[in-house]
Design a protein around this motif. Structure first.
Motif, PDB file in Angstrom:
ATOM      1  N   TRP A   1       0.852  -1.205   0.000  1.00  0.00           N
ATOM      2  CA  TRP A   1       0.000   0.000   0.000  1.00  0.00           C
ATOM      3  C   TRP A   1       0.878   1.242   0.000  1.00  0.00           C
ATOM      4  CZ3 TRP A   1      -4.312   0.801   4.239  1.00  0.00           C
ATOM      5  CH2 TRP A   1      -5.185   1.808   3.812  1.00  0.00           C
ATOM      6  N   PRO A   2       1.180   1.797  -1.175  1.00  0.00           N
ATOM      7  CA  PRO A   2       2.101   2.939  -1.273  1.00  0.00           C
ATOM      8  C   PRO A   2       1.684   4.145  -0.432  1.00  0.00           C
ATOM      9  CG  PRO A   2       1.731   1.982  -3.428  1.00  0.00           C
ATOM     10  CD  PRO A   2       0.762   1.315  -2.499  1.00  0.00           C
ATOM     11  N   LEU A   3       0.393   4.467  -0.384  1.00  0.00           N
ATOM     12  CA  LEU A   3      -0.063   5.622   0.393  1.00  0.00           C
ATOM     13  C   LEU A   3       0.285   5.456   1.863  1.00  0.00           C
ATOM     14  CD1 LEU A   3      -1.745   8.253   0.832  1.00  0.00           C
ATOM     15  CD2 LEU A   3      -3.730   6.751   1.139  1.00  0.00           C
ATOM     16  N   ALA A   4      -0.039   4.303   2.426  1.00  0.00           N
ATOM     17  CA  ALA A   4       0.255   4.059   3.836  1.00  0.00           C
ATOM     18  C   ALA A   4       1.757   4.091   4.090  1.00  0.00           C
ATOM     19  CB  ALA A   4      -0.331   2.720   4.271  1.00  0.00           C
ATOM     20  N   ALA A   5       2.535   3.466   3.185  1.00  0.00           N
ATOM     21  CA  ALA A   5       3.994   3.446   3.354  1.00  0.00           C
ATOM     22  C   ALA A   5       4.563   4.858   3.365  1.00  0.00           C
ATOM     23  CB  ALA A   5       4.633   2.612   2.249  1.00  0.00           C
TER      24      ALA A   5
ATOM     25  N   ASN B   1       6.529   9.631   6.462  1.00  0.00           N
ATOM     26  CA  ASN B   1       6.359  11.035   6.846  1.00  0.00           C
ATOM     27  C   ASN B   1       6.236  11.202   8.358  1.00  0.00           C
ATOM     28  OD1 ASN B   1       6.417  11.814   4.163  1.00  0.00           O
ATOM     29  ND2 ASN B   1       4.192  11.876   3.929  1.00  0.00           N
ATOM     30  N   ILE B   2       5.559  10.258   9.015  1.00  0.00           N
ATOM     31  CA  ILE B   2       5.375  10.408  10.460  1.00  0.00           C
ATOM     32  C   ILE B   2       6.694  10.178  11.193  1.00  0.00           C
ATOM     33  CG2 ILE B   2       4.735   8.043  11.126  1.00  0.00           C
ATOM     34  CD1 ILE B   2       3.137  11.324  12.355  1.00  0.00           C
TER      35      ILE B   2
ATOM     36  N   TYR C   1      -3.245   6.972   7.945  1.00  0.00           N
ATOM     37  CA  TYR C   1      -2.929   8.365   8.282  1.00  0.00           C
ATOM     38  C   TYR C   1      -2.409   8.418   9.718  1.00  0.00           C
ATOM     39  CZ  TYR C   1      -5.591   9.099   4.043  1.00  0.00           C
ATOM     40  OH  TYR C   1      -6.027   9.037   2.737  1.00  0.00           O
ATOM     41  N   PRO C   2      -1.219   7.882   9.952  1.00  0.00           N
ATOM     42  CA  PRO C   2      -0.740   7.624  11.311  1.00  0.00           C
ATOM     43  C   PRO C   2      -0.292   8.862  12.068  1.00  0.00           C
ATOM     44  CG  PRO C   2       0.988   7.123   9.731  1.00  0.00           C
ATOM     45  CD  PRO C   2      -0.236   7.465   8.926  1.00  0.00           C
TER      46      PRO C   2
ATOM     47  N   HIS D   1       0.434   2.475  14.185  1.00  0.00           N
ATOM     48  CA  HIS D   1      -0.908   3.031  14.400  1.00  0.00           C
ATOM     49  C   HIS D   1      -1.913   2.113  13.697  1.00  0.00           C
ATOM     50  CE1 HIS D   1      -3.513   6.963  14.621  1.00  0.00           C
ATOM     51  NE2 HIS D   1      -4.148   5.899  15.101  1.00  0.00           N
ATOM     52  N   TYR D   2      -2.767   1.481  14.498  1.00  0.00           N
ATOM     53  CA  TYR D   2      -3.802   0.594  13.985  1.00  0.00           C
ATOM     54  C   TYR D   2      -5.178   1.142  14.347  1.00  0.00           C
ATOM     55  CZ  TYR D   2       0.060  -2.832  14.012  1.00  0.00           C
ATOM     56  OH  TYR D   2       1.259  -3.472  13.837  1.00  0.00           O
ATOM     57  N   THR D   3      -6.158   0.824  13.526  1.00  0.00           N
ATOM     58  CA  THR D   3      -7.563   1.040  13.862  1.00  0.00           C
ATOM     59  C   THR D   3      -8.200  -0.332  14.003  1.00  0.00           C
ATOM     60  OG1 THR D   3      -7.673   3.137  12.663  1.00  0.00           O
ATOM     61  CG2 THR D   3      -9.754   2.014  13.098  1.00  0.00           C
ATOM     62  N   ILE D   4      -8.943  -0.539  15.089  1.00  0.00           N
ATOM     63  CA  ILE D   4      -9.619  -1.813  15.330  1.00  0.00           C
ATOM     64  C   ILE D   4     -11.116  -1.547  15.290  1.00  0.00           C
ATOM     65  CG2 ILE D   4      -9.861  -3.796  16.845  1.00  0.00           C
ATOM     66  CD1 ILE D   4      -6.937  -1.554  17.516  1.00  0.00           C
TER      67      ILE D   4
END
Length: 313
Positions: free
Chosen positions: A14-18, A23-24, A94-95, A100-103
């Motif tokens: 997933w390029p966007l997440a990477a 960035n973070i 968008y960490p 950073h995970y969403t459950i």
């Protein structure tokens, strides 16, 4: 698949997440501490990719007009999930930290903490190296229509597990202790529950939630959990009186700072460079104090808790 292996496979596909996690890393390196050496730390963090979350419209009309981005059918095709216990673990694209995970609940149901504290405790044991948190529907949640928790690197909540954190005991029983922040030692009052027993934790937290100023659809609250080094579970409960501070906005003199659990834990997220430059300790403290209960309201909450916790004769 364990969360760490899952995280790496998601970023590889997933390029966007990477890109956002790269960035973070840079943003975290440039975060600025506004306090110096105090147990309860406040810092500011510039994260431009959080603009959509900070400015999200959460009124019923806006929610009804958009597809739920936490429902499986509406997620990006690159986003996979680990399913279990009625929830799906997702990498947050968008960490706000290195992990950073969403459950999210596997079914579409409203964001409510009542009845789900045991699940939150289970997640904290599963993500024992992270901090698990909950944003109330009027306290920072950009998806108030879909039940979800988040798990994030503990760096954003360094004060929560600091052994120097000044606390006073309100109530103590087998397996559970309810404490409060020492007045004047932190920018706003909050509760801490230290527990070794999940059932005792849930009973104490439910009683405390019933003692908070009532609102619709639930008492305004931010909740976080983290494992202490000795294995105890520490629960942070920050009662609220406002969704956003008076300074919130994009016009002259305004700032796009909208406190959610991360901010209440001491990391103030800015999505605009001008807000990041302007935000100082006095402004951050004022924002956190404005959205929180004042000492009189907090004392009234403690009094209600003690009344509810007293056996009827």
């Amino acid at each position: 698949m364990n969360p760490e292996s899952f995280f790496r496979s998601e970023l590889a596909a997933w390029p966007l997440a990477a890109e956002n996690f790269r960035n973070i890393e840079n943003a975290s390196a440039q975060a600025v501490n506004l306090t110096d050496g105090e147990p309860w730390r406040i810092r500011k963090l510039l994260v431009s990719h959080r603009r959509a979350s900070i400015t999200a419209k959460t009124d019923p009309q806006s929610i009804a007009a958009r597809p739920c981005f936490l429902c499986e059918a509406n997620r990006p095709p690159e986003q996979s999930a680990i399913t279990g216990h009625g929830f799906q673990t997702l990498v947050n694209p968008y960490p706000l930290a290195r992990r950073h995970y969403t459950i999210a609940s596997a079914r579409h149901e409203p964001q409510r903490i009542s009845g789900h504290l045991q699940e939150m405790a289970r997640l904290t044991h599963e993500f024992r190296d992270l901090c698990v948190f909950y944003n109330g529907p009027l306290c920072g949640a950009s998806a108030p229509d879909h039940l979800h928790f988040q798990a994030i690197s503990k760096e954003v909540a360094a004060g929560l597990t600091d052994p120097r954190l000044p606390l006073e005991t309100i109530d103590s029983s087998d397996g559970c202790k309810l404490l409060r922040s020492v007045s004047g030692a932190v920018p706003y009052p909050f509760f801490i529950i230290d527990s070794t027993d999940t059932a005792a934790l849930v009973r104490c937290a439910d009683l405390l939630l019933d003692s908070l100023p009532q609102a619709e659809p639930e008492p305004m609250v931010n909740v976080a959990m983290a494992m202490l080094p000795d294995g105890r579970l520490r629960t942070f409960i920050a009662p609220r009186r406002r969704h956003r501070p008076a300074v919130y906005g994009s016009g002259p003199g305004k700032m796009l700072v909208s406190p959610a659990t991360i901010e209440m834990l001491g990391t103030i997220v800015c999505s605009r460079p001008e807000d990041f430059e302007r935000l100082d300790l006095a402004t951050a403290t004022a924002i956190l104090g404005e959205v929180s209960l004042d000492e009189q309201q907090f004392a009234a909450t403690i009094h209600r808790y003690q009344q509810l916790n007293t056996p009827q004769q």
